[in-house]
Design an enzyme around this catalytic site. Structure first.
Site, PDB file in Angstrom:
ATOM      1  N   LYS A 215       3.160  16.617  -6.568  1.00  0.00           N
ATOM      2  CA  LYS A 215       2.470  15.094  -6.836  1.00  0.00           C
ATOM      3  C   LYS A 215       2.480  14.263  -5.757  1.00  0.00           C
ATOM      4  CE  LYS A 215       0.704  11.670  -8.526  1.00  0.00           C
ATOM      5  NZ  LYS A 215      -0.113  11.259  -9.711  1.00  0.00           N
TER       6      LYS A 215
ATOM      7  N   CYS B 203      -0.281   3.830  -6.910  1.00  0.00           N
ATOM      8  CA  CYS B 203       0.043   5.400  -6.554  1.00  0.00           C
ATOM      9  C   CYS B 203       0.372   5.596  -5.094  1.00  0.00           C
ATOM     10  CB  CYS B 203      -0.936   6.132  -7.293  1.00  0.00           C
ATOM     11  SG  CYS B 203      -1.078   5.859  -9.040  1.00  0.00           S
TER      12      CYS B 203
HETATM   13  N1  SAJ Z   1      -9.407   4.314  -0.105  1.00  0.00           N
HETATM   14  C1  SAJ Z   1      -9.892   3.927   1.117  1.00  0.00           C
HETATM   15  N2  SAJ Z   1     -10.615   4.917   1.531  1.00  0.00           N
HETATM   16  C2  SAJ Z   1     -10.861   6.068   1.010  1.00  0.00           C
HETATM   17  C3  SAJ Z   1     -10.627   6.299  -0.223  1.00  0.00           C
HETATM   18  C4  SAJ Z   1      -9.586   5.340  -0.646  1.00  0.00           C
HETATM   19  O1  SAJ Z   1      -9.716   3.033   1.707  1.00  0.00           O
HETATM   20  O2  SAJ Z   1     -11.686   6.837   1.530  1.00  0.00           O
HETATM   21  C5  SAJ Z   1      -8.247   3.337  -0.820  1.00  0.00           C
HETATM   22  C6  SAJ Z   1      -9.070   2.724  -2.242  1.00  0.00           C
HETATM   23  O3  SAJ Z   1     -10.012   1.690  -1.874  1.00  0.00           O
HETATM   24  C7  SAJ Z   1      -7.828   2.158  -2.778  1.00  0.00           C
HETATM   25  C8  SAJ Z   1      -6.832   3.209  -2.410  1.00  0.00           C
HETATM   26  O4  SAJ Z   1      -7.465   3.746  -1.351  1.00  0.00           O
HETATM   27  O5  SAJ Z   1      -7.247   0.988  -2.472  1.00  0.00           O
HETATM   28  C9  SAJ Z   1      -6.503   4.322  -3.313  1.00  0.00           C
HETATM   29  O6  SAJ Z   1      -7.709   4.861  -4.024  1.00  0.00           O
HETATM   30  P1  SAJ Z   1      -8.131   6.233  -4.729  1.00  0.00           P
HETATM   31  O7  SAJ Z   1      -9.291   6.388  -5.484  1.00  0.00           O
HETATM   32  O8  SAJ Z   1      -7.839   7.194  -3.408  1.00  0.00           O
HETATM   33  O9  SAJ Z   1      -6.831   6.610  -5.312  1.00  0.00           O
HETATM   34  P2  SAJ Z   1      -6.058   6.056  -6.740  1.00  0.00           P
HETATM   35  O10 SAJ Z   1      -4.826   5.163  -6.426  1.00  0.00           O
HETATM   36  O11 SAJ Z   1      -6.859   5.237  -7.845  1.00  0.00           O
HETATM   37  O12 SAJ Z   1      -5.639   7.531  -7.726  1.00  0.00           O
HETATM   38  C10 SAJ Z   1      -4.766   8.214  -6.975  1.00  0.00           C
HETATM   39  C11 SAJ Z   1      -5.369   9.532  -7.089  1.00  0.00           C
HETATM   40  N3  SAJ Z   1      -4.675  10.602  -6.066  1.00  0.00           N
HETATM   41  C12 SAJ Z   1      -5.446  11.419  -5.332  1.00  0.00           C
HETATM   42  O13 SAJ Z   1      -6.773  11.407  -5.379  1.00  0.00           O
HETATM   43  C13 SAJ Z   1      -4.830  12.365  -4.495  1.00  0.00           C
HETATM   44  C14 SAJ Z   1      -5.136  10.223  -8.470  1.00  0.00           C
HETATM   45  O14 SAJ Z   1      -5.792  11.471  -8.635  1.00  0.00           O
HETATM   46  C15 SAJ Z   1      -3.979  10.165  -8.898  1.00  0.00           C
HETATM   47  O15 SAJ Z   1      -3.756  10.603 -10.212  1.00  0.00           O
HETATM   48  C16 SAJ Z   1      -3.447   8.872  -8.856  1.00  0.00           C
HETATM   49  O16 SAJ Z   1      -3.508   8.341  -7.528  1.00  0.00           O
HETATM   50  C17 SAJ Z   1      -2.050   8.467  -9.524  1.00  0.00           C
HETATM   51  O17 SAJ Z   1      -1.859   8.073 -10.393  1.00  0.00           O
HETATM   52  O18 SAJ Z   1      -0.921   8.962  -8.783  1.00  0.00           O
END
Ligand code: SAJ
Length: 435
Positions: free
Chosen positions: A222, A276
């Site tokens: 994870k 996360c």
């Molecule tokens: N972000 C970027 N650029 C991107 C993608 C995301 O800047 O191309 C930023 C987003 O704006 C945000 C942050 O990253 O601030 C995180 O967003 P996210 O959509 O990547 O992820 P979370 O935190 O909403 O959810 C993640 C997910 N993990 C993965 O995709 C590996 C989710 O599946 C997990 O269950 C969750 O973390 C968790 O609870 O651990």
């Protein structure tokens, strides 16, 4: 074989108790209840408990309220402050980190210590919370301290009285209900029988594949999933810094590079938010120190992004005598109301405290500004149209769907700082013969 795993046919889970009714625990409770299991959700927050018992929810997640309402009204789901015996216990409490970025397991330990006196032979304990490697083993140890009468599972011993496993949550806020059901899951047991018993529980509602392994592998799995995403976002963020330096449009560059069959660069942004991805890599780094050099560097790159945005906004503001800055978005990512660890909130707060000018904050997904922005001078929450009419500078911090539809003519004569590439008008030209 563990004696608790020998039951044939497998004992049904008539009653399941879920600890922590937040973004993970509440959807798990509602989905289990919708499969006919009696679910008792335990939380320390009386407000959350009373809302859930009246069929409403205290968080924002599409379709969840409908499911909770149905489960509560048909008597399958209830919330309580007081734990009670059950066939299975699911721990879905927060695992934040401390000031010095060490994992804080106090909520997991508290939940375990509440469950331990209630445990009966044949019970299953599942840890869903994202946790550092070794936490599931620690849960066994904590249970053992309170219940020396129970034979606990371990990887070598046969014949345990209970099962203990880790099934880390994987859901994406905004699409939780779909992901909860369709995503594959990793279930790591203290023993193989523990993993299989965990599989019995998750097979009640998961249609994705259930992969069984050890608890330590599941824990690291994870953390690695989120660290992988963090490193990839850091690559995109670093690229945006390089492009600024070399006067190249980063969005066009990424569009073009991603046409390579084996390249898929993520999107740069104002930083990585949420509870996360910006947290979990530290659980690895704090365990192994300088063995995690790439992950550590990625954290530093992503953490530096908000201050870069602040510097850009300040430089733009210096071009006006009484600058008005429209700050579009506060959430940590698009189309949700979650402001936790949001880089946008940090940026707006820093700008307000450095007195750059008037800040017109637009966040369509929340009614009120968060506490950290209350009472800051020169800052007010306004509607999108008002912000666009009045602002000299448009600082786009979150690519909410409302902002993608902004009439580009309204941006003429304004300085636009688009941290998400949401207001782009030009795309790379495609060659077409004879054009
Ligand atoms: N972000 C970027 N650029 C991107 C993608 C995301 O800047 O191309 C930023 C987003 O704006 C945000 C942050 O990253 O601030 C995180 O967003 P996210 O959509 O990547 O992820 P979370 O935190 O909403 O959810 C993640 C997910 N993990 C993965 O995709 C590996 C989710 O599946 C997990 O269950 C969750 O973390 C968790 O609870 O651990």
């Amino acid at each position: 074989m563990d004696s608790a795993g020998d039951d044939k046919p497998k004992a049904a889970f008539k009653k399941v108790s879920v600890f922590g009714l937040g973004y993970v625990g509440l959807p798990v409770s509602a989905v289990l209840a919708s499969r006919g299991v009696e679910v008792v959700g335990v939380d320390v927050n009386p407000h959350a408990v009373s809302m859930i018992n009246s069929g409403r929810i205290h968080i924002v997640e599409p379709d969840l309220e409908m499911l909770v309402q149905a489960a509560v009204s048909n008597g399958k789901l209830r919330a309580t402050l007081q734990a009670e015996p059950a066939d299975a216990f699911v721990i879905a409490v927060p695992t934040p980190f401390t000031e010095d970025r060490k994992p804080d397991l106090s909520y997991v330990r508290k939940a375990t210590e509440t469950i331990a006196p209630l445990l009966q032979k044949g019970n299953l304990v599942i840890l869903e919370s994202t946790s550092p490697v070794g936490t599931t083993e620690a849960i066994c140890k904590w249970i053992g301290e309170i219940r020396p009468d129970l034979v606990l599972p371990d990887s070598t011993r046969e014949g345990a009285d209970i099962h203990v496993a880790h099934c880390p949550e994987r859901v994406l806020p905004g699409t939780v209900l779909r992901e909860l059901i369709y995503n594959d899951r990793i279930i790591g047991g203290i023993s193989p029988a523990c993993a299989r018993r965990g599989g019995d529980l998750y097979s009640l509602f998961v249609t994705g594949e259930l992969h069984l392994t050890t608890a330590r592998t599941a824990e690291l799995g994870k953390l690695v999933e989120n660290a992988f995403r963090d490193v990839n976002i850091a690559f995109a963020n670093e690229l945006s810094v390089i492009c600024d330096e070399l006067h190249v449009n980063v969005w066009e560059l990424i569009d073009l590079a991603n046409h390579h069959p084996r390249v898929n660069i993520l999107k740069p942004g104002p930083g990585v938010g949420g509870h996360c991805i910006a947290v979990d890599p530290w659980f690895i780094i704090s365990a192994v120190g300088d063995k995690a050099r790439v992950m550590h560097a990625a954290r530093n790159v992503n953490d530096a992004m908000p201050d870069r945005v602040v510097a850009k906004a300040k430089a733009a503001a210096r071009k006006f005598r009484q600058p008005k800055v429209a700050c579009l978005g506060l959430a940590y990512k698009p189309n949700i109301d979650d402001l936790r660890e949001s880089p946008a909130v940090h940026i707006v707060e820093t700008l307000a405290k450095s007195d750059v000018g008037e800040l017109l904050v637009v966040e369509p997904n929340v009614k009120e500004l968060p506490a950290s922005l209350h009472g800051l001078p020169g800052l007010r929450k306004v509607e999108l149209r008002e912000a666009l009419d009045e602002a000299d500078i448009v600082l786009l911090l979150v690519d909410h769907r409302q902002f993608l539809r902004i009439d580009r003519e309204l941006l003429d004569l304004k300085i636009v700082i688009d941290t998400r590439g949401a207001l782009r008008t030009s795309m790379p030209e495609k060659y077409s013969p004879g054009a």
